[in-house]
Structures are given as structure tokens and as C-alpha cells.
Design a protein around this motif. Structure first.
Motif, PDB file in Angstrom:
ATOM      1  N   UNK A  43      49.263  26.460  44.364  1.00 49.85           N
ATOM      2  CA  UNK A  43      48.164  27.395  44.605  1.00 49.85           C
ATOM      3  C   UNK A  43      47.828  28.201  43.352  1.00 49.85           C
ATOM      4  N   UNK A  44      48.786  28.370  42.436  1.00 51.18           N
ATOM      5  CA  UNK A  44      48.475  29.062  41.183  1.00 51.18           C
ATOM      6  C   UNK A  44      47.445  28.284  40.373  1.00 51.18           C
ATOM      7  N   UNK A  45      47.557  26.952  40.403  1.00 51.57           N
ATOM      8  CA  UNK A  45      46.577  26.119  39.707  1.00 51.57           C
ATOM      9  C   UNK A  45      45.213  26.251  40.361  1.00 51.57           C
ATOM     10  N   UNK A  46      45.186  26.192  41.694  1.00 53.39           N
ATOM     11  CA  UNK A  46      43.911  26.339  42.412  1.00 53.39           C
ATOM     12  C   UNK A  46      43.291  27.706  42.147  1.00 53.39           C
ATOM     13  N   UNK A  47      44.134  28.751  42.089  1.00 55.31           N
ATOM     14  CA  UNK A  47      43.625  30.097  41.815  1.00 55.31           C
ATOM     15  C   UNK A  47      43.039  30.185  40.411  1.00 55.31           C
ATOM     16  N   UNK A  48      43.695  29.543  39.439  1.00 51.27           N
ATOM     17  CA  UNK A  48      43.189  29.553  38.065  1.00 51.27           C
ATOM     18  C   UNK A  48      41.863  28.802  37.957  1.00 51.27           C
ATOM     19  N   UNK A  49      41.734  27.717  38.712  1.00 49.73           N
ATOM     20  CA  UNK A  49      40.460  26.981  38.726  1.00 49.73           C
ATOM     21  C   UNK A  49      39.352  27.842  39.315  1.00 49.73           C
ATOM     22  N   UNK A  50      39.698  28.625  40.330  1.00 51.08           N
ATOM     23  CA  UNK A  50      38.707  29.521  40.929  1.00 51.08           C
ATOM     24  C   UNK A  50      38.246  30.583  39.927  1.00 51.08           C
ATOM     25  N   UNK A  51      39.179  31.086  39.103  1.00 54.73           N
ATOM     26  CA  UNK A  51      38.814  32.081  38.092  1.00 54.73           C
ATOM     27  C   UNK A  51      37.928  31.472  37.016  1.00 54.73           C
ATOM     28  N   UNK A  52      38.138  30.193  36.715  1.00 57.29           N
ATOM     29  CA  UNK A  52      37.254  29.510  35.760  1.00 57.29           C
ATOM     30  C   UNK A  52      35.833  29.409  36.320  1.00 57.29           C
ATOM     31  N   UNK A  53      35.745  29.102  37.594  1.00 56.14           N
ATOM     32  CA  UNK A  53      34.423  29.055  38.240  1.00 56.14           C
ATOM     33  C   UNK A  53      33.758  30.424  38.183  1.00 56.14           C
ATOM     34  N   UNK A  54      34.536  31.463  38.468  1.00 57.21           N
ATOM     35  CA  UNK A  54      33.989  32.811  38.454  1.00 57.21           C
ATOM     36  C   UNK A  54      33.537  33.225  37.057  1.00 57.21           C
ATOM     37  N   UNK A  55      34.279  32.784  36.033  1.00 55.00           N
ATOM     38  CA  UNK A  55      33.933  33.173  34.657  1.00 55.00           C
ATOM     39  C   UNK A  55      32.584  32.606  34.229  1.00 55.00           C
ATOM     40  N   UNK A  56      32.171  31.503  34.820  1.00 52.56           N
ATOM     41  CA  UNK A  56      30.889  30.890  34.463  1.00 52.56           C
ATOM     42  C   UNK A  56      29.694  31.637  35.060  1.00 52.56           C
ATOM     43  N   UNK A  57      29.941  32.482  36.037  1.00 54.24           N
ATOM     44  CA  UNK A  57      28.841  33.119  36.774  1.00 54.24           C
ATOM     45  C   UNK A  57      28.369  34.370  36.033  1.00 54.24           C
ATOM     46  N   UNK A  58      27.070  34.497  35.900  1.00 55.52           N
ATOM     47  CA  UNK A  58      26.475  35.678  35.272  1.00 55.52           C
ATOM     48  C   UNK A  58      26.361  36.807  36.294  1.00 55.52           C
ATOM     49  N   UNK A  59      26.215  38.026  35.786  1.00 57.94           N
ATOM     50  CA  UNK A  59      26.008  39.164  36.676  1.00 57.94           C
ATOM     51  C   UNK A  59      24.704  39.011  37.444  1.00 57.94           C
ATOM     52  N   UNK A  60      24.679  39.515  38.654  1.00 65.41           N
ATOM     53  CA  UNK A  60      23.459  39.460  39.454  1.00 65.41           C
ATOM     54  C   UNK A  60      22.390  40.380  38.869  1.00 65.41           C
ATOM     55  N   UNK A  61      21.120  39.986  39.023  1.00 66.75           N
ATOM     56  CA  UNK A  61      20.047  40.904  38.598  1.00 66.75           C
ATOM     57  C   UNK A  61      20.018  42.135  39.501  1.00 66.75           C
ATOM     58  N   UNK A  62      19.464  43.218  38.955  1.00 67.16           N
ATOM     59  CA  UNK A  62      19.394  44.478  39.697  1.00 67.16           C
ATOM     60  C   UNK A  62      17.954  44.740  40.104  1.00 67.16           C
ATOM     61  N   UNK A  63      17.728  44.990  41.383  1.00 70.88           N
ATOM     62  CA  UNK A  63      16.393  45.272  41.909  1.00 70.88           C
ATOM     63  C   UNK A  63      16.313  46.726  42.339  1.00 70.88           C
TER      64      UNK A  63
END
Length: 414
Positions: A43-63
Motif C-alpha cells: 500500500x505504500x507503493x500505491x500511496x506514492x503513486x497517488x501522490x504522483x497523480x496529485x502532483x500533476x494536478x494544477x490548483x483550481x481556478x478561483x471564481x
């Protein structure tokens, strides 16, 4: 009560712990499927893969929205129609200086680190599994030898006790046999206690409730006695290529180098880009604007975090150098232990076990025929038991030291 116990024994038979005879290959196959440590570490590997996915995501725009609450000129609440006032805006943070790229690279490196840590756990547990497997096997062989002698000594004690009561033999002969019996029992208990611990390790590693009965063939043992020349450079090159803990140190240096780049990029201001619409409160009616925002890097230039990352990088480089020296020592020590154990065993003649057995049967027969004294018989029994156990101990040491050498290089040399 005794009659009830006897009835139950006849009806259901004796209580026997469930056990299973397995080879080392079967044992390792079950270990890879069922070991809870490995399953949890996965599960540590799966968790690290999830953090890689999260790192690719940009901040949401603000309305943002601004709506009129009260218009005093028209004495009207929430005047947001054509003659009222409302404004809308949207903003997006744009990363500069390669922040997002470095963040993603760092997350990917940490993902690789998690995989290497998993492989190192697998290496450690695999060694523990093999050592417990072979320890149980050779201890069991020693117990079989001791138990066989205990049966003979117990028969002798019973018959000698009867003869002593009749006055045909001195009581000291019975005492001597009882003393020999107790010595064997005490030695046996030490081996039994060790086997209990090793069985517990096997059950934990295999996630099994059954007792494991190891099956080791002559071929399985003989491979550990082959000659392997000592070549430190070759062994070290193989360990550097195969050891996950060494590869993790290399990857840790890479992660620290990326972290420095990331910390430096964090010192570069980001731009906030936006657009807004203002119905009536701007310079013009129905005004549409483009907005730009950037923080001024006057005080916080992230110097502390950059310096910290540089320090950690230098520390990881020194730790890698120290590990390389430690690796040489581990390899040399493991090879010397195995080679010394191998040499101690190979000097024993291949027929030693059959010789022991033949002499044992001859002494037992001659004692029963009264051709040798009780003192000679008990001395031989002690010597025979020690010799038999020592042969098993030598075999066990050869195998265990061989497995330590395998684990040190992380390659099956045998």
C-alpha cells in the motif's frame, strides 16, 4: 474421569496439531501470496503513486461574484437587474520556474523509493524465512536422534529398576542411567524451545496456522558446499546492482537533487491571471477586464529551505559512501563465515553418518549381550548424541551462512 478420557481417545483419536510438509520453493510461494507485512507494504507503493497523480494536478481556478445588496438611489434590495449592479471574476494561478515539473519529478522519485523499500523488506523477510525453514529442519533431525536414544535409555531404566529392586544390580547403575536420561532431556528442551520460536516465525511469515515440516533433499544441501572463489569486486558490483537498500540510497540522492531544484523554483514568483466583468461600478458600464497579479520577492526568497535541501543532499552523499564501505565489510564477513562453515563440514567423511549408525547399533547390541560395561555404554551414548547433533549443527551453519551470503549480495549464489 480417566475412563471418559480413554473413551474420547478411542472415539476421536489423539489430539494432533495440523502440520504440512513443504519444500523451500512451496514455502516461498506461500510467503509471497500470504505475508501480511508484504501486503501492507504494498500500500505504500500505491500511496506514492497517488501522490504522483496529485502532483500533476494544477490548483483550481478561483471564481468570485459581487452582487448588490441595497441600492439607496432606488430604495431597492438586491438590485442586480439591468439597471442594478453585479460583478464576476475568475482567476487562475500560473506556476513559473518549473515548479510543477520539479514537483512531479520529486513525486515520481519518491514512488521509486517506495518500490525499493518494498523490495528491501522482501529481501529481509526472505532471509528470515529461509533461516527459520532450515533451522527447523536440522533441529528436527537432531531431535529425532535424541528421541531414539531416549527410548532405549528409558527401556533400560525400567529393566534396571526392576533388577535393582531384586538386588541383582547396584542402584548406582540406575542412577547413572537416570542422569544420562535427564541430560538428554535438558539438551532436547533447548532444541525444542528454539524450534517453537522458529515455527512461530514461519507461521507468521506464511500467515498460516499449521506447523511447517520442512523437506530438504541432499541436492538442496549439497549446493551450499560447492567452492566459490572470493572476488570482492565482483561480489560488490553484484550487490550494488541488486541490493534495493543501496539503490534506495542512490535514488535518495536523486530525490534530494530534485528537491533543491524545486526549492529554488519556489523562490520564483507565480503569476495569477484572471478576467472580470463589472456591470456598472467600473469606469464604464458592462466593463470587462484582464487581471494580472504577482507577489514581490522582497523578503521571502525561500533561502532557508534551499539551504536545508542542500545540506540534506550532502548528508545523503556521505551516507552512500559509508554504505559502500559497509557493504564491503558485510560481503567479506558473510563469505568468510560461509567458507569457514563449508570447510569445517567437508573435512567430515561422507560415510560419517552411516559409520555412526553402525557403531551405535554395535554398541547397543554388545551392551545388551553384557559384552561392555554400563560406564562404557553411557559414555558412548553421550559421545554419539553430541557427534550426531554436531553434524546437524555443521550442516545448519553451512546453509544459514550460505543464505546470509545470498542475502548480502541479493543473488542466489547457490
Amino acid at each position: 474421569m480417566r475412563k471418559l478420557c480413554a473413551f474420547l481417545l478411542v472415539l476421536f483419536g489423539p489430539v494432533v496439531l495440523a502440520q504440512k510438509t513443504v519444500t523451500l520453493q512451496d514455502c516461498e510461494s506461500q510467503f509471497l501470496k500470504n505475508n501480511l507485512f508484504l501486503l501492507a507494504s504494498q500500500y505504500n507503493i500505491d500511496a506514492s503513486k497517488a501522490l504522483t497523480i496529485q502532483a500533476r494536478i494544477w490548483d483550481n481556478p478561483s471564481l468570485t461574484a459581487e452582487l448588490n445588496a441595497y441600492n439607496p438611489e432606488r430604495n431597492q434590495y438586491f438590485d442586480i437587474g439591468k439597471q442594478g449592479q453585479k460583478a464576476f471574476g475568475v482567476e487562475q494561478l500560473i506556476y513559473l520556474g518549473g515548479k510543477k515539473r520539479n514537483e512531479v519529478k520529486l513525486a515520481q522519485t519518491n514512488e521509486k523509493l517506495a518500490e525499493l523499500q518494498f523490495n528491501d523488506l522482501l529481501r529481509t523477510l526472505k532471509l528470515q524465512l529461509r533461516k527459520s525453514f532450515f533451522t527447523v529442519y536440522y533441529n528436527t533431525k537432531s531431535l529425532e536422534t535424541t528421541d531414539k536414544q531416549l527410548v532405549h535409555i528409558e527401556d533400560l531404566i525400567n529393566s534396571y529398576t526392576i533388577q535393582a529392586q531384586k538386588g541383582n544390580i547396584p542402584l548406582r547403575d540406575v542412577v547413572r542411567l537416570q542422569s544420562l536420561y535427564l541430560n538428554f532431556k535438558n539438551e532436547r528442551m533447548e532444541v525444542v524451545n528454539e524450534n517453537i520460536e522458529e515455527q512461530a516465525n514461519l507461521k507468521l511469515l506464511l500467515n498460516s496456522a499449521e506447523n511447517i515440516v520442512p523437506d530438504v533433499s541432499k541436492e538442496d544441501f549439497n549446493k551450499y558446499t560447492k567452492t566459490i572463489p572470493f572476488d570482492l569486486k565482483n561480489f560488490q558490483d553484484q550487490a550494488i546492482a541488486n541490493r534495493p537498500d543501496y539503490l534506495a540510497r542512490q535514488k535518495d540522492i536523486e530525490a534530494n537533487e530534485i528537491n533543491i531544484k524545486w526549492q529554488k523554483s519556489l523562490a520564483i514568483p507565480d503569476i495569477t491571471v484572471g478576467a472580470n466583468y463589472d456591470q456598472r461600478s467600473g469606469a464604464f458600464n458592462k466593463e470587462a477586464n484582464l487581471t494580472l497579479g504577482i507577489p514581490l520577492p522582497l523578503w521571502n526568497k525561500n533561502k532557508g529551505n534551499i539551504k536545508y535541501a542542500q545540506t540534506i543532499l550532502e548528508q545523503s552523499k556521505i551516507e552512500k559512501q559509508n554504505f559502500e564501505l559497509q557493504l564491503q565489510t558485510e560481503i567479506t564477513s558473510a563469505w568468510n563465515k560461509w567458507d569457514e562453515s563449508r570447510k569445517n563440514y567437508v573435512v567430515i567423511k561422507p560415510t560419517v553418518n552411516s559409520d555412526f549408525e553402525a557403531v551405535y547399533n554395535g554398541i547397543l547390541t554388545n551392551f545388551q549381550k553384557r559384552n561392555i560395561s554400563l560406564l562404557e555404554f553411557t559414555d558412548f551414548m553421550e559421545s554419539y548424541n553430541q557427534a550426531s547433533i554436531q553434524v546437524n549443527e555443521l550442516k545448519k551453519k553451512v546453509v544459514l551462512s550460505g543464505e546470509e551470503l545470498n542475502s548480502t549480495i541479493n543473488k542466489d549464489l547457490f
